[in-house]
Scaffold this active site. Structure first.
Site, PDB file in Angstrom:
ATOM      1  N   HIS A  51      14.017  34.591   5.163  1.00  0.00           N
ATOM      2  CA  HIS A  51      14.362  33.561   6.139  1.00  0.00           C
ATOM      3  C   HIS A  51      13.608  33.812   7.439  1.00  0.00           C
ATOM      4  O   HIS A  51      12.956  34.841   7.615  1.00  0.00           O
ATOM      5  CB  HIS A  51      15.872  33.567   6.404  1.00  0.00           C
ATOM      6  N   ASP A  53      14.434  33.475  11.818  1.00  0.00           N
ATOM      7  CA  ASP A  53      15.618  33.486  12.673  1.00  0.00           C
ATOM      8  C   ASP A  53      15.744  32.278  13.588  1.00  0.00           C
ATOM      9  O   ASP A  53      16.766  32.111  14.232  1.00  0.00           O
ATOM     10  CB  ASP A  53      15.650  34.773  13.510  1.00  0.00           C
ATOM     11  N   HIS A 121      11.381  37.124   6.863  1.00  0.00           N
ATOM     12  CA  HIS A 121      11.843  38.473   6.513  1.00  0.00           C
ATOM     13  C   HIS A 121      13.125  38.412   5.694  1.00  0.00           C
ATOM     14  O   HIS A 121      13.769  37.367   5.591  1.00  0.00           O
ATOM     15  CB  HIS A 121      12.063  39.302   7.783  1.00  0.00           C
ATOM     16  N   ARG A 131      24.244  51.198   4.203  1.00  0.00           N
ATOM     17  CA  ARG A 131      23.236  51.049   5.259  1.00  0.00           C
ATOM     18  C   ARG A 131      23.853  50.256   6.403  1.00  0.00           C
ATOM     19  O   ARG A 131      24.337  49.144   6.205  1.00  0.00           O
ATOM     20  CB  ARG A 131      22.037  50.294   4.684  1.00  0.00           C
TER      21      ARG A 131
END
Length: 175
Positions: A51, A53, A121, A131
């Protein structure tokens, strides 16, 4: 700690990219991704799809700056907060969603980039462990300033200012 880290990251991104305009927080988000139970090392799926941002990525590879995209976002950053997991790489992608480059997560590593279609990204699946990262989005348009970030900082400053110092006296025993 959260506020200090996010502000330090904002200042670093601002300086690294030699910005002449002020950079305002538009959204800050603590995100943790945990491996699926019975996850295997041969997984190739994404825990966060490709996508941009500040634009809406369409199937034809175009990315118009219109709702539901957050069109006011100008810059983005992610700060890794831990080690001890496998997978979860941050990837930059081409418009056909093939991987252009990959960033190996490492505690303390900051990845900053412009928020548009030039930096598509995503995040590969976490294969083992958990994570955690601090995701931050910035704008140069003060109208979209994340006021909660500054309200929290002011609240903490007031609490610190008005906190009482612990007494050196030992508490008296009750009878």
């Amino acid at each position: 700690m959260y506020l200090n880290l996010s502000n330090k990251a904002r200042r670093y991104v601002h300086g690294y990219f030699h910005m002449k305009h002020q950079l305002f927080f538009t959204y800050t988000h603590l995100v943790c991704r945990t491996a699926e139970p019975y996850s295997t090392d041969d997984r190739t799926d994404l825990s966060h799809p490709i996508h941009a941002d500040n634009c809406h990525l369409l199937a034809d590879g175009s990315c118009p700056k219109k709702l539901p995209a957050f069109t006011w976002r100008d810059w983005s950053a992610i700060l890794y907060l831990n080690d001890g997991f496998k997978g979860g790489e941050f990837i930059f992608a081409h418009k056909n969603e093939s991987v252009q480059s990959s960033v190996q997560p490492k505690c303390g590593r900051l990845v900053g980039f412009s928020a548009g279609e030039e930096n598509l990204h995503g995040v590969k699946a976490v294969l083992k462990g958990r994570r955690c990262a601090l995701a931050m989005w910035y704008t140069m348009d003060e109208r979209y300033n994340e006021v909660e970030h500054y309200q929290a900082r002011k609240l903490l400053q007031n609490l610190k200012k008005h906190s009482t110092k612990p007494s050196k006296e030992r508490p008296k025993e009750e009878l």
